[in-house]
Design a protein around this motif. Structure first.
Motif, PDB file in Angstrom:
ATOM      1  N   PRO A 143       0.834  -1.216   0.000  1.00 48.80           N
ATOM      2  CA  PRO A 143       0.000   0.000   0.000  1.00 48.80           C
ATOM      3  C   PRO A 143       0.867   1.265   0.000  1.00 48.80           C
ATOM      4  N   ALA A 144       0.380   2.305  -0.691  1.00 46.68           N
ATOM      5  CA  ALA A 144       1.051   3.607  -0.612  1.00 46.68           C
ATOM      6  C   ALA A 144       0.799   4.187   0.776  1.00 46.68           C
ATOM      7  N   GLU A 145      -0.457   4.045   1.221  1.00 51.42           N
ATOM      8  CA  GLU A 145      -0.829   4.441   2.580  1.00 51.42           C
ATOM      9  C   GLU A 145      -1.784   3.387   3.108  1.00 51.42           C
ATOM     10  N   LEU A 146      -1.542   2.954   4.340  1.00 52.50           N
ATOM     11  CA  LEU A 146      -2.382   1.924   4.944  1.00 52.50           C
ATOM     12  C   LEU A 146      -3.142   2.526   6.125  1.00 52.50           C
ATOM     13  N   VAL A 147      -4.474   2.458   6.049  1.00 48.18           N
ATOM     14  CA  VAL A 147      -5.338   2.955   7.124  1.00 48.18           C
ATOM     15  C   VAL A 147      -6.139   1.781   7.677  1.00 48.18           C
ATOM     16  N   ILE A 148      -6.050   1.575   8.989  1.00 52.44           N
ATOM     17  CA  ILE A 148      -6.832   0.525   9.647  1.00 52.44           C
ATOM     18  C   ILE A 148      -7.657   1.191  10.725  1.00 52.44           C
ATOM     19  N   GLU A 149      -8.959   1.269  10.528  1.00 45.61           N
ATOM     20  CA  GLU A 149      -9.852   1.964  11.457  1.00 45.61           C
ATOM     21  C   GLU A 149     -11.146   1.180  11.624  1.00 45.61           C
ATOM     22  N   LEU A 150     -11.900   1.566  12.669  1.00 44.29           N
ATOM     23  CA  LEU A 150     -13.233   0.978  12.833  1.00 44.29           C
ATOM     24  C   LEU A 150     -14.230   1.637  11.882  1.00 44.29           C
ATOM     25  N   ASP A 151     -13.960   2.914  11.529  1.00 53.36           N
ATOM     26  CA  ASP A 151     -14.861   3.603  10.605  1.00 53.36           C
ATOM     27  C   ASP A 151     -14.071   4.632   9.800  1.00 53.36           C
ATOM     28  N   PRO A 152     -13.260   4.144   8.851  1.00 51.22           N
ATOM     29  CA  PRO A 152     -12.399   5.072   8.098  1.00 51.22           C
ATOM     30  C   PRO A 152     -13.229   5.946   7.164  1.00 51.22           C
ATOM     31  N   SER A 153     -12.762   7.178   6.938  1.00 48.40           N
ATOM     32  CA  SER A 153     -13.434   8.049   5.961  1.00 48.40           C
ATOM     33  C   SER A 153     -12.965   7.620   4.578  1.00 48.40           C
ATOM     34  N   LEU A 154     -13.904   7.506   3.655  1.00 51.59           N
ATOM     35  CA  LEU A 154     -13.602   6.949   2.347  1.00 51.59           C
ATOM     36  C   LEU A 154     -13.810   7.973   1.249  1.00 51.59           C
ATOM     37  N   PRO A 155     -12.967   7.955   0.246  1.00 46.70           N
ATOM     38  CA  PRO A 155     -13.220   8.773  -0.941  1.00 46.70           C
ATOM     39  C   PRO A 155     -14.424   8.199  -1.689  1.00 46.70           C
ATOM     40  N   GLU A 156     -14.928   8.959  -2.663  1.00 47.03           N
ATOM     41  CA  GLU A 156     -16.144   8.528  -3.346  1.00 47.03           C
ATOM     42  C   GLU A 156     -15.924   7.272  -4.194  1.00 47.03           C
ATOM     43  N   GLU A 157     -14.854   7.240  -4.954  1.00 44.27           N
ATOM     44  CA  GLU A 157     -14.676   6.117  -5.878  1.00 44.27           C
ATOM     45  C   GLU A 157     -13.660   5.122  -5.309  1.00 44.27           C
ATOM     46  N   VAL A 158     -14.192   4.016  -4.814  1.00 47.08           N
ATOM     47  CA  VAL A 158     -13.347   2.957  -4.278  1.00 47.08           C
ATOM     48  C   VAL A 158     -13.865   1.616  -4.773  1.00 47.08           C
ATOM     49  N   VAL A 159     -12.955   0.635  -4.803  1.00 43.44           N
ATOM     50  CA  VAL A 159     -13.376  -0.741  -5.015  1.00 43.44           C
ATOM     51  C   VAL A 159     -13.293  -1.408  -3.641  1.00 43.44           C
ATOM     52  N   SER A 160     -14.232  -2.302  -3.362  1.00 44.54           N
ATOM     53  CA  SER A 160     -14.281  -2.874  -2.011  1.00 44.54           C
ATOM     54  C   SER A 160     -14.409  -4.391  -2.057  1.00 44.54           C
ATOM     55  N   GLN A 161     -14.057  -4.983  -0.925  1.00 50.95           N
ATOM     56  CA  GLN A 161     -14.230  -6.426  -0.740  1.00 50.95           C
ATOM     57  C   GLN A 161     -14.659  -6.644   0.695  1.00 50.95           C
ATOM     58  N   THR A 162     -15.742  -7.383   0.894  1.00 49.16           N
ATOM     59  CA  THR A 162     -16.266  -7.612   2.234  1.00 49.16           C
ATOM     60  C   THR A 162     -15.855  -8.984   2.733  1.00 49.16           C
ATOM     61  N   LEU A 163     -15.205  -9.010   3.898  1.00 46.26           N
ATOM     62  CA  LEU A 163     -14.833 -10.250   4.552  1.00 46.26           C
ATOM     63  C   LEU A 163     -15.670 -10.397   5.808  1.00 46.26           C
ATOM     64  N   SER A 164     -15.605 -11.534   6.464  1.00 44.12           N
ATOM     65  CA  SER A 164     -16.435 -11.736   7.659  1.00 44.12           C
ATOM     66  C   SER A 164     -15.979 -10.888   8.824  1.00 44.12           C
ATOM     67  N   PHE A 165     -14.718 -10.402   8.800  1.00 45.08           N
ATOM     68  CA  PHE A 165     -14.171  -9.666   9.935  1.00 45.08           C
ATOM     69  C   PHE A 165     -13.773  -8.229   9.580  1.00 45.08           C
ATOM     70  N   ALA A 166     -13.841  -7.889   8.300  1.00 42.71           N
ATOM     71  CA  ALA A 166     -13.407  -6.545   7.882  1.00 42.71           C
ATOM     72  C   ALA A 166     -13.898  -6.264   6.469  1.00 42.71           C
ATOM     73  N   GLN A 167     -13.831  -4.960   6.126  1.00 45.34           N
ATOM     74  CA  GLN A 167     -14.056  -4.558   4.749  1.00 45.34           C
ATOM     75  C   GLN A 167     -12.799  -3.890   4.226  1.00 45.34           C
ATOM     76  N   ILE A 168     -12.477  -4.192   2.969  1.00 43.21           N
ATOM     77  CA  ILE A 168     -11.293  -3.632   2.329  1.00 43.21           C
ATOM     78  C   ILE A 168     -11.746  -2.597   1.311  1.00 43.21           C
ATOM     79  N   PHE A 169     -11.086  -1.436   1.338  1.00 39.09           N
ATOM     80  CA  PHE A 169     -11.392  -0.387   0.364  1.00 39.09           C
ATOM     81  C   PHE A 169     -10.105   0.059  -0.299  1.00 39.09           C
ATOM     82  N   MET A 170     -10.188   0.217  -1.606  1.00 45.42           N
ATOM     83  CA  MET A 170      -9.019   0.640  -2.352  1.00 45.42           C
ATOM     84  C   MET A 170      -9.438   1.767  -3.296  1.00 45.42           C
TER      85      MET A 170
END
Length: 883
Positions: free
Chosen positions: A778-805
């Motif tokens: 990652p260029a920048e890695l953010v791990i939060e309970l409720d990270p602020s997200l830019p409008e255009e992201v691709v995501s993947q939902t796991l049972s324990f977390a969501q990934i946003f890129m």
């Protein structure tokens, strides 16, 4: 450690050179004879001394070697007893063929000189077999090697023959037997191979005696035997022929009157309902002849030419006679028709010629009493356990339907039957020693069927009938490994002979393997030219590659298809192990060895995980070996070594070992410890390469052959670490999947945001940021309970977390919405599937509680993912509408 000795690429010829000789020099294959150790014994299925070993033999000895090497490492007092079979017909045929090239026959030499020639052949080919065994790496005790014609075996054979004779279980009689006209010897039913050949039904007219112009029509596939007919038969209830019973027909060509008899053997629905009866040339006709007191007229010589009783056809080969007889019958107007047909015809297993049912005086074993004991034994605690279990029924069915066993062979190579005939009275003497007045007696010239001596193999090789120590300690044996094609020839005979003479089963387990077939699924044979020489395979890929292929393709009772691609893959797997070992040796340094391993408390998550995964692997491989599920054991090992150790753990250690400010004693120790443990697990399958690598970490004076087999260490079992690591790996794999789908190479840094479902997950991911950095870039890695997200992201939902890129400019909202909709549909299907399963009363009643709980846990995971994906999908759609 001597990592400088390891080449940059696995070279099997260099690795395997000299190792077998070192093992023999150290006597590591001999039993420990430790009275405190539990004995474990195997006797090798003795190969015939007729030539080179084939791929099937390689498979057979590989499986046995895997079993005995593991048991040796587990502390058993192991004996693997080698030996070879004299293979009566096969070996004699080979030597006779060799003599024929010089224009000689065995009769030119005489019996004694011929047998000397066969012994010379045996010594030459026995040495070849030993060289092939060495190349295969098999760990047998050569000091106990036996041969089915050695002095001890001969003593055992004579004792068994005499005792069975005295019990009335061996007798001499005139019966229809299978006759090999080329080898000129009797064959047992199992030495006859039935092949479909093009033949014909010949419909013939037999004139009724005293009734001008009246005939009965018979059909036969072997008109040459009609010259030996002594009756024709009809069914007693066949109304068509009631009036003829008791009358006579005139046998064509020889003009001999023979009776028309009634016998229920006749199938009135088949053919014309009238059959010719030839008691000297057909086993069924023989029985009919006995019931009706018919004469037995043999019209053939031993070489299947017609004899003097065949009249003008004397001297003709049986098939030439057939043609001439049909031509003569046609000329007389007695040939009705010829129906072409395909039918099954018996051929000699050894010489390939068509077997002739032939009336002959032979020695037989009365099988029913012996079979009954074997059948009963399968209901006791001393039963033989078959793997797979279906062969138990195969064995029982054969024993229930067994025929008397013809054991005499008209050969010179073999155990000469211990019977003598008085020159004047014809009295028969059977004994372990010759008569006291040998000048008045003539020795039986016949030898015993090869299987008679090999049936005694498990106990005769241990010293029976003398009560030697080996017999007391290592018999009954533990496991027999053999192909399913000789369950009748050999396995069954060993069982009933052992029960008769020792009162015990010969082995506890029988592992039946299948046949090696070519890539098209055909049986390998000389006629097809598709045989593979295992020594050629070893020259190309190495012994360990061949053994891995044979072990990994091994499921009890199943055939294996030969595949060069799989052998190449086996070499590639070993090369992976080789390179992983080189990495370990280079990174831990020259002062590290098994004695200096220190696994401290400062373990990373990866350290804890690999130790825990190792325990599961040890447990699974040991359990699968005990069930002879070697293919499954191989798959477990493969995934642990390739996936867990090489692709994950080693890669993760590269991250931690880069920090040169720390000693990393624990991680280095775990690298070596896990390598040591899986080399031990692998050793029974791959003896050469495991020894080569293991000596790098244990010292050149030690040998992995006698190293202790791994056992589960409870202190390293760690379900929590395994679950946490699996979450981390799932996250890394998901990020890589997203990159792949978005065509964003791993080399290009991209911002990564992770929404953890709870504080524990956030803590776990934060603690392992270094791994996420290494594997996800990652260029920048953010791990939060409720990270602020830019409008255009691709995501993947796991049972324990969501990934946003954030992938602005690289993705369209429409594409991401479409992908999320597919994910949601899949989750809906999975939840529906589980709901239906749990709603099924039969499933809930019959399934173990653990399985039901696992399904419910999956459902909860899917529900969480479903909620998260649905929320993200709604966000994406709202953003699209806002554009």
């Amino acid at each position: 450690m001597k990592q400088e000795q390891m080449s940059t690429k696995y070279q099997p010829q260099a690795v395997e050179a000299g190792k077998y000789q070192e093992w023999l020099a150290k006597d590591v294959f001999k039993p420990s004879e430790d009275p405190k150790a539990e004995p474990y014994s195997i006797v090798i299925p003795p190969p015939n001394v007729t030539g080179k070993l084939h791929l099937g033999h390689a498979w057979d000895v590989t499986l046995q070697d895997m079993i005995i090497r593991q048991k040796r490492m587990q502390g058993f007092d192991t004996l693997w007893l080698p030996g070879m079979d004299h293979a009566g017909i096969a070996t004699q045929a080979k030597v006779e063929a060799k003599l024929a090239e010089q224009g000689l026959s065995r009769h030119d030499l005489g019996r004694e000189a011929f047998v000397e020639k066969v012994w010379e052949w045996k010594e030459e080919y026995a040495q070849t077999i030993r060289q092939q065994w060495a190349k295969m790496g098999i760990s047998v005790d050569y000091s106990r090697e036996r041969f089915t014609l050695d002095e001890g075996l001969n003593k055992a054979v004579n004792k068994v023959f005499v005792e069975l004779y005295n019990k009335g279980l061996i007798y001499r009689g005139e019966y229809i037997i299978n006759w090999d006209p080329k080898a000129q010897t009797a064959l047992s039913d199992m030495e006859v191979i039935h092949k479909d050949v093009q033949g014909a039904f010949y419909h013939l007219r037999y004139p009724i005696a005293g009734q001008e112009g009246q005939f009965v029509e018979v059909a036969t596939t072997r008109p040459e035997t009609m010259l030996g007919d002594t009756a024709v038969a009809v069914h007693p209830e066949d109304e068509r022929y009631q009036h003829l019973i008791g009358q006579h027909v005139i046998l064509p060509l020889v003009n001999r009157e023979i009776p028309i008899i009634a016998d229920e053997y006749v199938d009135r629905e088949f053919g014309t309902g009238v059959v010719k009866i030839t008691p000297a040339h057909d086993p069924n006709d023989f029985e009919v002849g006995n019931r009706h007191d018919l004469p037995r007229l043999n019209v053939m010589n031993l070489d299947a030419t017609m004899n003097a009783k065949a009249g003008k056809y004397e001297g003709l080969d049986r098939f030439a006679a057939r043609k001439q007889i049909i031509a003569d019958l046609d000329e007389l107007g007695l040939l009705v028709k010829i129906e072409e047909m395909t039918h099954s015809v018996g051929h000699s297993e050894r010489t390939g010629v068509v077997v002739e049912p032939y009336l002959s005086t032979q020695w037989f074993v009365k099988m029913k009493p012996l079979a009954e004991k074997a059948i009963h034994n399968q209901t006791t605690e001393d039963k033989v356990t078959f793997f797979p279990p279906r062969f138990d029924q195969t064995f029982l069915t054969w024993m229930e339907n067994v025929h008397d066993w013809v054991i005499s062979r008209q050969l010179w190579w073999g155990h000469q039957i211990p019977a003598w005939y008085h020159k004047e009275t014809g009295e028969v003497y059977v004994g372990e020693t010759e008569p006291t007045d040998p000048e008045n007696w003539t020795r039986e010239q016949d030898v015993l069927d090869t299987w008679f001596s090999s049936a005694l193999w498990p106990f005769s090789t241990m010293g029976w009938p003398d009560q030697e120590r080996d017999l007391d300690r290592y018999f009954p044996t533990n496991t027999l490994v053999t192909g399913y094609d000789i369950i009748f020839f050999w396995v069954s005979r060993m069982i009933f002979q052992s029960l008769e003479f020792t009162g015990r089963r010969p082995f506890e387990n029988v592992l039946m393997h299948g046949l090696i077939r070519d890539a098209q699924g055909r049986k390998m044979s000389k006629s097809l030219g598709n045989g593979i020489d295992p020594m050629d395979v070893i020259d190309e890929y190495g012994c360990d590659s061949l053994r891995w292929f044979l072990a990994n393709g091994s499921a009890p009772g199943q055939d294996v298809r030969y595949s060069p691609e799989k052998l190449a893959a086996a070499w590639n797997f070993i090369n992976k192990i080789w390179n992983a070992s080189r990495y370990v040796l280079m990174n831990v340094g020259p002062d590290f060895n098994l004695d200096t391993i220190e696994i401290g408390d400062d373990q990373t998550l990866a350290d804890q995980w690999i130790l825990a995964r190792l325990q599961t692997t040890i447990e699974d491989v040991t359990r699968l070996f005990d069930k002879f599920e070697f293919g499954e054991a191989g798959r477990v090992l493969y995934h642990f070594i390739w996936d867990d150790y090489c692709d994950w753990y080693i890669e993760m250690t590269k991250e931690s070992l880069q920090d040169t400010t720390k000693e990393h004693r624990t991680t280095k120790s775990i690298l070596v410890y896990v390598l040591d443990q899986f080399l031990r697990l692998l050793h029974p399958i791959m003896p050469f390469v495991t020894e080569e690598i293991w000596q790098q970490i244990a010292g050149q004076d030690s040998s992995i052959v006698t190293a202790a087999y791994p056992q589960v260490q409870a202190e390293y079992q760690n379900p929590t670490a395994v679950a946490a690591m699996e979450d981390l790996m799932e996250l890394i794999r998901s990020v890589r999947t997203i990159r792949n789908e978005m065509n964003t190479p791993l080399s290009k840094p991209v911002d990564l945001m992770i929404k953890a479902q709870d504080d524990a997950t956030k803590t776990l991911l934060e603690a392992n940021r270094a791994y996420i950095d290494r594997f996800c870039n990652p260029a920048e890695l953010v791990i939060e309970l409720d990270p602020s997200l830019p409008e255009e992201v691709v995501s993947q939902t796991l049972s324990f977390a969501q990934i946003f890129m954030p992938l602005k400019g690289l993705i369209k909202l429409e594409d991401e919405i479409q992908r999320l909709e597919k994910d949601l549909a899949k989750l809906d299907q999975e939840i529906e599937r589980i709901d239906k399963k749990v709603a099924n009363e039969n499933f809930v009643k019959k399934a173990p509680a653990k399985v039901v709980q696992e399904e419910e846990a999956k459902r909860q995971d899917y529900l969480k993912q479903q909620t998260a994906v649905a929320e993200r999908l709604a966000q994406m759609k709202a953003m699209l509408e806002a554009e």
